[in-house]
Design a protein around this motif. Sequence first.
Motif, PDB file in Angstrom:
ATOM      1  N   ASN A  17       0.850  -1.195   0.000  1.00 19.81           N
ATOM      2  CA  ASN A  17       0.000   0.000   0.000  1.00 19.81           C
ATOM      3  C   ASN A  17       0.885   1.245   0.000  1.00 19.81           C
ATOM      4  OD1 ASN A  17      -1.929   1.946   0.342  1.00 19.81           O
ATOM      5  ND2 ASN A  17      -2.873   1.046   2.150  1.00 19.81           N
ATOM      6  N   PRO A  18       0.783   2.103  -1.021  1.00 17.14           N
ATOM      7  CA  PRO A  18       1.640   3.312  -1.054  1.00 17.14           C
ATOM      8  C   PRO A  18       1.198   4.390  -0.064  1.00 17.14           C
ATOM      9  CG  PRO A  18       0.160   3.286  -2.932  1.00 17.14           C
ATOM     10  CD  PRO A  18      -0.031   1.970  -2.226  1.00 17.14           C
ATOM     11  N   ARG A  19       0.065   4.195   0.609  1.00 15.38           N
ATOM     12  CA  ARG A  19      -0.428   5.136   1.628  1.00 15.38           C
ATOM     13  C   ARG A  19      -0.688   6.537   1.060  1.00 15.38           C
ATOM     14  NH1 ARG A  19      -1.822   1.642   5.643  1.00 15.38           N
ATOM     15  NH2 ARG A  19      -0.137   0.165   6.040  1.00 15.38           N
ATOM     16  N   THR A  20      -1.175   6.586  -0.165  1.00 10.40           N
ATOM     17  CA  THR A  20      -1.482   7.887  -0.762  1.00 10.40           C
ATOM     18  C   THR A  20      -2.917   8.316  -0.527  1.00 10.40           C
ATOM     19  OG1 THR A  20      -1.988   6.775  -2.851  1.00 10.40           O
ATOM     20  CG2 THR A  20       0.260   7.624  -2.549  1.00 10.40           C
ATOM     21  N   ARG A  21      -3.766   7.404  -0.025  1.00 11.89           N
ATOM     22  CA  ARG A  21      -5.166   7.731   0.217  1.00 11.89           C
ATOM     23  C   ARG A  21      -5.596   7.184   1.568  1.00 11.89           C
ATOM     24  NH1 ARG A  21      -7.692   6.323  -5.746  1.00 11.89           N
ATOM     25  NH2 ARG A  21      -7.059   8.247  -6.771  1.00 11.89           N
ATOM     26  N   LEU A  22      -6.695   7.701   2.065  1.00 13.18           N
ATOM     27  CA  LEU A  22      -7.216   7.243   3.339  1.00 13.18           C
ATOM     28  C   LEU A  22      -7.715   5.814   3.214  1.00 13.18           C
ATOM     29  CD1 LEU A  22      -9.180  10.415   4.478  1.00 13.18           C
ATOM     30  CD2 LEU A  22      -6.953   9.646   5.277  1.00 13.18           C
ATOM     31  N   ARG A  23      -7.658   5.106   4.309  1.00 18.02           N
ATOM     32  CA  ARG A  23      -8.047   3.704   4.326  1.00 18.02           C
ATOM     33  C   ARG A  23      -9.540   3.558   4.017  1.00 18.02           C
ATOM     34  NH1 ARG A  23      -6.039  -1.013   6.616  1.00 18.02           N
ATOM     35  NH2 ARG A  23      -7.617  -2.491   7.354  1.00 18.02           N
ATOM     36  N   ASN A  24      -9.876   2.643   3.092  1.00 19.49           N
ATOM     37  CA  ASN A  24     -11.259   2.308   2.728  1.00 19.49           C
ATOM     38  C   ASN A  24     -12.046   3.504   2.195  1.00 19.49           C
ATOM     39  OD1 ASN A  24     -10.831  -0.328   3.536  1.00 19.49           O
ATOM     40  ND2 ASN A  24     -11.537   0.052   5.630  1.00 19.49           N
ATOM     41  N   GLN A  25     -11.358   4.511   1.702  1.00 17.47           N
ATOM     42  CA  GLN A  25     -12.047   5.676   1.140  1.00 17.47           C
ATOM     43  C   GLN A  25     -11.447   5.993  -0.226  1.00 17.47           C
ATOM     44  OE1 GLN A  25     -12.376   9.081   3.651  1.00 17.47           O
ATOM     45  NE2 GLN A  25     -12.844   7.902   5.480  1.00 17.47           N
ATOM     46  N   ILE A  26     -12.291   5.918  -1.249  1.00 12.78           N
ATOM     47  CA  ILE A  26     -11.863   6.229  -2.611  1.00 12.78           C
ATOM     48  C   ILE A  26     -12.796   7.281  -3.178  1.00 12.78           C
ATOM     49  CG2 ILE A  26     -11.556   5.331  -4.942  1.00 12.78           C
ATOM     50  CD1 ILE A  26     -10.846   2.666  -3.776  1.00 12.78           C
TER      51      ILE A  26
END
Length: 1197
Positions: free
Chosen positions: A445-454
């Motif tokens: 996971n590159p950690r560029t977005r919040l978890r479980n939120q797209i």
Amino acid sequence: MNFEGLDPGLAEYAPAMHSALDPVLDAHLNPSLLQNVELDPEGVALEALPVQESVHIMEGVYSELHSVVAEVGVPVSVSHFDLHEEMLWVGSHGGHATSFFGPALERYSSFQVNGSDDIRQIQSLENGILFLTKNNLKYMARGGLIIFDYLLDESEDMHSLLLTDSSTLLVGGLQNHILEIDLNTVQETQKYAVETPGVTIMRQTNRFFFCGHTSGKVSLRDLRTFKVEHEFDAFSGSLSDFDVHGNLLAACGFSSRLTGLACDRFLKVYDLRMMRAITPLQVHVDPAFLRFIPTYTSRLAIISQSGQCQFCEPTGLANPADIFHVNPVGPLLMTFDVSASKQALAFGDSEGCVHLWTDSPEPSFNPYSRETEFALPCLVDSLPPLDWSQDLLPLSLIPVPLTTDTLLSDWPAANSAPAPRRAPPVDAEILRTMKKVGFIGYAPNPRTRLRNQIPYRLKESDSEFDSFSQVTESPIGREEEPHLHMVSKKYRKVTIKYSKLGLEDFDFKHYNKTLFAGLEPHIPNAYCNCMIQVLYFLEPVRCLIQNHLCQKEFCLACELGFLFHMLDLSRGDPCQGSNFLRAFRTIPEASALGLILADSDEASGKGNLARLIQRWNRFILTQLHQDMQELEVPQAYRGAGGSFCSSGDSVIGQLFSCEMENCSLCRCGSETVRASSTLLFTLSYPEDKTGKNCDFAQVLKRSICLEQNTQAWCDNCEKYQPTIQTRNIRHLPDILVINCEVNSLKEADFWRMQAEVAFKMAIKKHGGEISKNKEFALADWKELGSPEGMLMCSSIEELKNVWLPFSIRMKITKNKGLDVCNWTDGDEIQWGPARAEEEHGVSVYDLMATVVHILDSRTGGSLVAHIKVGETYHQRKEGVTHQQWYLFNDFLIEPIDKHEAVQFDMNWKVPAILYYVKRNLNSKYNLNIKNPIEASVLLAEASLARKQRKTHTTFIPLMLNEMPQVGDLVGLDAEFVTLNEEEAELRSDGTKSTIKPSQMSVARITCVRGQGPNEGIPFIDDYISTQEQVVDYLTQYSGIKPGDLDAKISSKHLTTLKSTYLKLRFLIDIGVKFVGHGLQKDFRVINLMVPKDQVLDTVYLFHMPRKRMISLRFLAWYFLDLKIQGETHDSIEDARTALQLYRKYLELSKNGTEPESFHKVLKGLYEKGRKMDWKVPEPEGQTSPKNAAVFSSVLAL
């Protein structure tokens, strides 16, 4: 509550007994309670069980009013009176919650909170109810819907909760810590360690958190750090209950005996002032619960589990005659609560019954309860049932509305196309690092977005106009916001950074290097600051408003005149319109028009500021016109001058009013003509969206001479008919006010398109050619910037986003038509400067001000004004004669180029209001300001208080032969109350940051004679009546008590703020010198601007640079041997002491001629202060190190 000392049989209770409950009457259950009650097979009562209707209640004496069954056979574990509505909440050992409405205990709602654990505490909030069980905190609506469900750790055993403010909750139990939970984010924010585990009861006062432990101790903890400040070892066994009221803490519990725990009949009472126990109170019942019920005295209600209740004073003796008996259905009382109004008591017993005791036949649970929402009645029962198994059953049995329109279900499938939600593209970093196993890919996971939120972005929609103020977050990071780079820094919303000293060390000069005064933005409804500046810089308005004075307490014209006077006196220091906005908030029309914003809406920018300021513009002109139109007889103030104009019109009407002729033409040929007047016009834009050139003058003419088709009453046809309504102008105003009404994307596109067309035409006019693209090639820019192009690059930038002309020419034709055209400097050269004045009915208007809405999604937007400041203002402030455009952004004032005033980039800068002024306007009006305040305002006047008597008079008004002269000394002091508390936040380093200061209001003003035979005797001691809610009277520091400012019950000399303000204004205008301590804050809250040479502040006279300020109390003790401000402050004493200190200063400094010797005195003062920690000694025997002569006249008084 701790249940260790209760009936052991209850510990064996299990929820399973409820399901096995047989619908047979229990042996302990009173048969009279089960009249007309059906029990379902599971043993749950179907409805509440009221007692007999004829219950006699003696006023002032508690007796039983109603009893109901919440849940048959299931013990009640907790009861709670709702703090917002007339409801009683009950929780059971089976995890079931039930609410009852009103004193009749009508069942309101009933729902399951937890399937296995008992409900241990209930807390009502504005939007719902909090329920605490063993390891679960649930927030539910009053109807039973879950708002949030917060699961605690399984090892937790929670027993108590405490709501510290509207959004913070403390939860404690048998473990060795207490949790702090934020109700907004539903997250644990802090975990406080507890030295003594087992916190089962929590209380709070304005000094401490109180925690009751199972070990029998009560700990007092700091409100901020939660550290233990003190601890009471109340009982050797266990604590049952405790309560706090005022300076007393009372507790009941169990003591250790040889046979185990025994209920202690001695209540432990503690004095919180001395932090020690006082004489224990022996009672005649076995106390299990206790509550303070402060009505006329601090009564204690002590309840035993067997149902005995005793009332007694905590510091007196218990009387057996004060015992009454509650008749529980079960053997034990399990819970007890008192309503907020102290009129109702609730008891819950072990058989699921609730008993309501009241002291009046019609009690209320809260002093001010809001209305309760009830469920709408079910309409399904009134409709015939349908059997869906019958194929031939007609569906027409269910009535539906008759309609001739096409139904949505008839929509043809051919006209529909599925629009599935497109999946977002996979991150490139994931694709680069992916490893495949068969058809499945794995990647870190590159950690560029919040978890479980797209985020899903569909097609861009043409939403409301405000949507183009929303700027997406920069991919670089949160700090990089492209919108802020688009908005120039001077246009962004300015805020005041507060420190320990408040505003004293804030550098306003950094934002305003001119001598004009800005306006502070932190006051409620200060969004109108820009419009106040526009009105001020209209010279006729400024002068004529200041000549006005009337008898109304809340007159906007008077308050605006006072504010204009402050702006005149200021030399670059910011002013605040607190008194003007205070009067503005009292006008009913302002509230009805939605002009008064709540603090939350103003801070978040929820309101549409562009629409708001345009409505405010129309309101203020109408209100000023009405205020100045009313006759001023009889005059409220003896200093009020005569009316400036006739009662038929006002100076505002003469300046802004425009006579109109409205014509309605029916299709039958009947024509109706009526005359009217308007103070401003609203732009009406053409409907077509073509890119053709449309001058601003054409749009303005269309807006003034408006023509529209509408339904109207025709007297000839005697019915409503389609009519053509036209509006023609009869007389041109001196000041033309225009509301732009750019409230949607449609109008914004129109301005943007016209600016582009005007830009292209201007380039062609100067010899440049434009390509079809919107952007120029580099060669084009070089050509246009060359001398052959006749246009410099700087001039090209000035032409961008410009559609508004600086001048317009208007003329009323002979056939009552209107000619409007743009007027440029070239036209003036061609026709001559006097040509417009020579022709009859021709007027040339120059742009004087533009008010714009700055769109900023980060701060919610703001309002600023571009104002062309005239020659007279520069002459008064700077001694020069010229005109200049300025940007006014609250307290930020900056000179700008004139083209910036008409450039509107619709992405962030939207026009709202335009002011055009007729040329040579100032020559038409008398611009002399005659101060309307006369000396008679200082003479005696009647008090507003009904109970005020001459014996209570604390001052002697001035006589005619005592009128102050220039340079006379006047001692001044003022006391204040708090209207809104300070808003602050704690930074990560532990320091406090003030977001918004507390809003203060003046409550008492005292002026003392500074010379003459009556020196030291007050001639003004006014208590100021207020209609706004006071949240803190600050009695310890102000001496103001609740009721002192209420005209119905006050015994003080009560006046209006306007009356006392006029007295102080007269003293300032006459040139007296005010002597006081900390006068800067006093004048700021009173909203007065006083020249610095008229202020003698003892806080600065006895001050060394870079040292602390010294209190008046310490200075009085050190120099005058006076003990002042013992319990509370008194403004007469403080003002008189400041006068004496000033005399002492003159004595020590030899009238200021020996600064070196006075410097040595100050060094001795600071050395003594440091040794004594700046505290005045309490013992009577210790005297001041200095002795001062006291005025003989003061001693005589």
